[in-house]
Motif scaffolding. Structure first.
Motif, short mmCIF file in Angstrom:
data_model
loop_
_atom_site.label_atom_id
_atom_site.label_comp_id
_atom_site.label_asym_id
_atom_site.label_seq_id
_atom_site.Cartn_x
_atom_site.Cartn_y
_atom_site.Cartn_z
N ASP A 144 -2.77 -1.67 0.51
CA ASP A 144 -3.21 -3.03 0.18
C ASP A 144 -3.27 -3.18 -1.33
O ASP A 144 -4.12 -2.61 -2.00
N ASP A 145 -2.32 -3.97 -1.85
CA ASP A 145 -2.30 -4.24 -3.29
C ASP A 145 -2.86 -5.62 -3.60
O ASP A 145 -2.48 -6.26 -4.58
N GLY A 146 -3.77 -6.06 -2.74
CA GLY A 146 -4.38 -7.36 -2.94
C GLY A 146 -3.86 -8.42 -2.00
O GLY A 146 -4.32 -9.57 -2.03
N ASP A 147 -2.95 -8.05 -1.10
CA ASP A 147 -2.39 -9.02 -0.16
C ASP A 147 -2.90 -8.83 1.25
O ASP A 147 -2.33 -9.34 2.21
N GLY A 148 -4.00 -8.07 1.39
CA GLY A 148 -4.55 -7.84 2.71
C GLY A 148 -3.69 -6.96 3.60
O GLY A 148 -3.86 -6.95 4.82
N GLY A 149 -2.78 -6.22 3.00
CA GLY A 149 -1.92 -5.33 3.77
C GLY A 149 -0.69 -6.01 4.34
O GLY A 149 0.07 -5.38 5.09
N ALA A 150 -0.46 -7.29 3.97
CA ALA A 150 0.65 -8.04 4.56
C ALA A 150 2.00 -7.39 4.27
O ALA A 150 2.85 -7.24 5.16
N SER A 151 2.22 -6.99 3.02
CA SER A 151 3.52 -6.41 2.69
C SER A 151 3.73 -5.06 3.37
O SER A 151 4.85 -4.69 3.71
N ALA A 152 2.63 -4.32 3.60
CA ALA A 152 2.75 -3.01 4.24
C ALA A 152 3.23 -3.13 5.67
O ALA A 152 3.82 -2.18 6.21
N LEU A 153 2.99 -4.27 6.31
CA LEU A 153 3.47 -4.46 7.68
C LEU A 153 5.00 -4.34 7.75
O LEU A 153 5.55 -3.97 8.79
N GLY A 154 5.65 -4.64 6.63
CA GLY A 154 7.10 -4.53 6.60
C GLY A 154 7.59 -3.10 6.64
O GLY A 154 8.79 -2.86 6.87
N ASP A 155 6.67 -2.15 6.44
CA ASP A 155 7.05 -0.75 6.47
C ASP A 155 6.97 -0.15 7.87
O ASP A 155 7.31 1.03 8.07
#
Length: 796
Positions: A144-155
């Motif tokens: 979580d880089d400040g986006d609530g983990g949204a971008s990590a879902l892409g992984d």
């Protein structure tokens, strides 16, 4: 007579704690048994040995309670160790972890994997404390880089029929995945959701160990769960291969008393519980255990060697430097942070159980009633003066906490009163159980893990089971608590160092010596701080005390300790919000100090001024612990000087070979000097442990010294098995710098118990030359303590 039901025959005379790991296995432990027997140990005491998470270095992260860890050697190695121990006359004590299991690697924990795969329909759903009504199980692992983990879902990907997030694997429920399905949709079909790691503290739907998301609480209050998690342990007992248990984190259990009674029905050996007692607090009388793991004794024994007259100078320095000295306010703030931030998920779950009052939750105050209920729960959890109450026995503890919460937050009076009624009407109900479970977590995380790293006035006090408001323990209090221990829990464990202590007994002993030279040390800290300060006042005071207490210490060890301390304190950085610049300044501080020749020389000189006094304190507190009431534990390696700091520093490999070489010399008749080798401590440990095993002393009689240095002696007598009168005496020196400054013992004498026979000091082999003083047979302390600052006398 003991108020607890563990039989006397089940208690070992002493224990020796071994920390097992992939680098030190059960086979390695078995190889030490001859050495431990020669040392005089009564039982080998093993860290957890059930199968733990891959790579575990300590064993408290169990993933499979049904088998011994293969990496430790498996069950065959365990059975071989038990057989060899029993052949040598040693007992076997094992540490167990009933409160939680590791879920860091779901593919390593079959129970948790099944729960994630099947949800509430899992055969293991009842094993874990999960709120299934709250929706899918939240698993806080995404970056979580400040986006609530949204971008990590892409992984997220699907690999080999599993949902994959980098190197972690999660199960897919039957029928939820077909070739070509978008991974996001597959994820949404599961009984769990992978979410930002930041959501764990506030939104987690399963109970944890403290705030550790990777340790899920186990519901051992359920008989079937108890049976499943204890079958292997109880099998060892049925085979006659287990003599004692150390129960980890008993306060985290839903019903500690019920759990311990169920355990006692199935296991008849010696049982002690890891339980922090507040000063003056005792275990509930209904618990069928021998006692605690000894932090109460640690506070009393170590405090005995602290000079109370040093308190003003340390307090003035702390206040001048900007370090908090109002202990109550400091503690309250630290606990509030623990309750409202680190453990908010637990607080919200409790608050949801409270009834809604008439008129609450209307459109004019959306969410206000919910917030007030959460605030009320947090206020109560922060107000206990013990770790937790045990209702109904602990009703007085509950009442004091409620009164404190009402005094601190009168604005929450209606909600607190409603909370009080709910618990009193059903002290075994869910709200009462969860409050009691969580209060201990708040105290541990707020007081031990935060306040103790902020209130750094005098670091020797900042220990597990310690009390920052009590600078020292006087002889009268010490003797009273020791006599009570002998009367109420004579087979409780006592300890000075453990795998959880924040600094070793020998570091604390040296720091205690600083309390005798407060002006010199505080003046030095002022000079050193001007020259090379740490970037935050509390850490700065802790840093200088740690440097002196653990000297000589390398840059890497000291930097690692200070970084952990800074993150725990959460003043300049923290585990979850790290400040890179602050941490780099902390990381570089040891090198800057040790790289400054003049400053390093000053620090070394300060150490030299208290080194011998620290050794005296180390020997004194060890003699008092080993010869006093209870079952003394020796933490691995501490039979020599050990200047370790908090874990993982205190779990470093031990050079047992060096200890064996020194032991052989002592066995040959060598009387080692008190010097850097620490052999004098090994000599003391061996003498005391062997004497305990030989004579099995009981009883407790404080002894009184008289003369100009009487306040510097602490002594007590005990009765050996089969004797009619006290015939074993332990003597230790208190406040050795003050003693030397006043001219030594001079004509100070110690009154010895009356009776026939001559006294011999087991440490030196010398017969005591008594004198008659005021009708008493007395030992002149100047002669008795001329070689060692302690004596262990036996009358024959």
């Amino acid at each position: 007579m003991s108020t607890h039901s563990t039989p006397t025959a089940a208690a070992p005379t002493s224990t020796y704690r071994l920390q097992l790991s992939p680098g030190f296995t059960l086979e390695d432990a078995a190889g030490l048994l001859d050495h431990l027997d020669r040392l005089g140990v009564g039982a080998v005491y093993l860290s957890p040995i059930l199968t733990a998470a891959p790579g575990s270095q300590h064993g408290y992260d169990v993933v499979d309670p049904t088998g011994v860890a293969p990496v430790l050697g498996g069950d065959a190695a365990r059975a071989a160790l038990a057989a060899k121990a029993h052949e040598s006359g040693l007992g076997v004590v094992v540490d167990i972890v009933p409160n939680h299991m590791s879920v860091a690697r779901p593919d390593a924990n079959a129970w948790w994997w099944d729960l994630l795969e099947h949800g509430r329909d899992s055969a293991y759903a009842r094993c874990f404390d999960v709120d299934f009504d709250a929706g899918p199980v939240l698993v806080p692992v995404l970056a979580d880089d400040g986006d609530g983990g949204a971008s990590a879902l892409g992984d997220l990907t699907v690999v080999d029929g599993c949902l994959a997030y980098h190197d972690k694997r999660y199960p897919l429920a039957a029928g939820t995945h077909s070739s070509g399905d978008p991974v996001a949709q597959v994820h949404e079909r599961q009984h769990y959701r992978l979410v930002s790691w930041r959501r764990g503290d506030a939104e987690l739907t399963y109970r944890r160990f403290f705030d550790v998301d990777e340790l899920a609480a186990v519901r051992v209050e359920e008989p079937g769960v108890f049976d499943a998690t204890h079958a292997e342990i109880l099998r060892w007992a049925e085979l006659g291969q287990l003599d004692g248990l150390r129960v980890d984190h008993v306060d985290g259990l839903s019903d500690p008393g019920g759990y311990l009674r169920r355990l006692a029905e199935r296991f008849g050996g010696w049982v002690v519980v890891e339980k922090i007692l507040a000063p003056g607090e005792d275990l509930p009388r209904s618990w069928p255990v021998a006692g605690t793991t000894g932090y109460d004794a640690l506070r009393e024994v170590c405090g005995l060697f602290v000079d109370p007259s040093g308190e003003p100078a340390f307090t003035d320095l702390a206040r001048e430097q900007g370090v908090e000295v109002d202990v109550e306010a400091l503690d309250e703030r630290a606990r509030h942070h623990a309750a409202t931030d680190l453990l908010r998920a637990e607080v919200r779950r409790i608050a949801a159980l409270l009834p809604t009052r008439n008129g609450e939750g209307g459109d004019t105050d959306p969410g206000g009633a919910v917030r007030r209920r959460e605030q009320s729960v947090a206020a109560l959890l922060c107000s206990f003066d013990v770790y937790r109450s045990y209702l109904p026995e602990g009703e007085a503890d509950w009442a004091r906490a409620m009164d404190t919460a009402a005094r601190r937050r009168p604005d929450l009076a209606p909600d607190l009163e409603a909370l009080d009624r709910l618990v009193r009407e059903d002290p075994t109900g869910e709200a009462a159980r969860r409050i009691q479970q969580t209060s201990g977590m708040v105290v541990a995380m707020g007081t031990e893990n935060t306040a103790f790293y902020r209130g750094t006035r005098f670091a020797a006090l900042n220990e597990v089971g310690g009390d920052l408001s009590r600078f020292a323990v006087g002889p009268r209090e010490f003797h009273a608590r020791a006599a009570l221990r002998e009367a109420a829990t004579p087979h409780t464990m006592t300890a000075l160092s453990t795998h959880d202590t924040k600094r070793s007994e020998d570091v604390r002993a040296r720091l205690a010596a600083l309390s005798e030279t407060p002006q010199a040390f505080t003046g030095a800290v002022r000079r050193w701080t001007e020259r090379c300060p740490l970037p935050e006042p509390a850490l700065n005071l802790l840093g200088w005390q740690t440097l002196v207490g653990a000297w000589p210490i390398g840059e890497e060890r000291l930097a690692a300790y200070l970084l952990k301390a800074a993150r725990e304190a959460r003043l300049g950085t923290s585990w979850t919000h790290r400040d890179p610049d602050f941490e780099e300044e902390v990381r570089s501080w040891p090198g800057r100090v040790l790289g400054d020749p003049a400053l390093g020389e000053e620090v070394a000189s300060a150490v030299d001024s208290v080194r011998d006094a620290g050794w005296s304190n180390s020997l004194g507190q060890k003699a008092v612990q080993l010869m006093g009431p209870g079952v003394p534990d020796v933490y691995q390696g501490t039979e020599l000087w050990d200047l370790s700091l908090v874990d993982p520093d205190n779990r470093r490999p031990v050079d047992h070979g060096a200890r064996a070489d020194l032991l052989a010399r002592v066995e040959g008749g060598w009387l080692p000097p008190v010097d850097t080798t620490g052999a004098a401590k090994l000599h003391l440990v061996r003498t005391c442990l062997r004497l305990r095993r030989e004579l099995r002393p009981t009883g407790y009689v404080p002894l009184t010294a008289s003369g100009p240095a009487a306040s510097h002696a602490v002594a007590f007598a005990r009765v050996s098995q089969g004797a009619d009168h006290p015939d074993v005496v332990a003597v230790a020196t208190r406040l050795p710098l003050g003693l030397a400054g006043a001219g030594g013992w001079r004509d100070t004498v110690l009154a010895l118990p009356s009776g026939p026979g001559e006294w011999t000091d087991r440490l030196t082999g010398r017969v005591v030359a008594p004198v008659r003083t005021d009708g008493y047979t007395c030992a002149p302390l100047a002669g008795l303590l001329d070689r060692y600052p302690v004596a262990v006398l036996v009358r024959r």
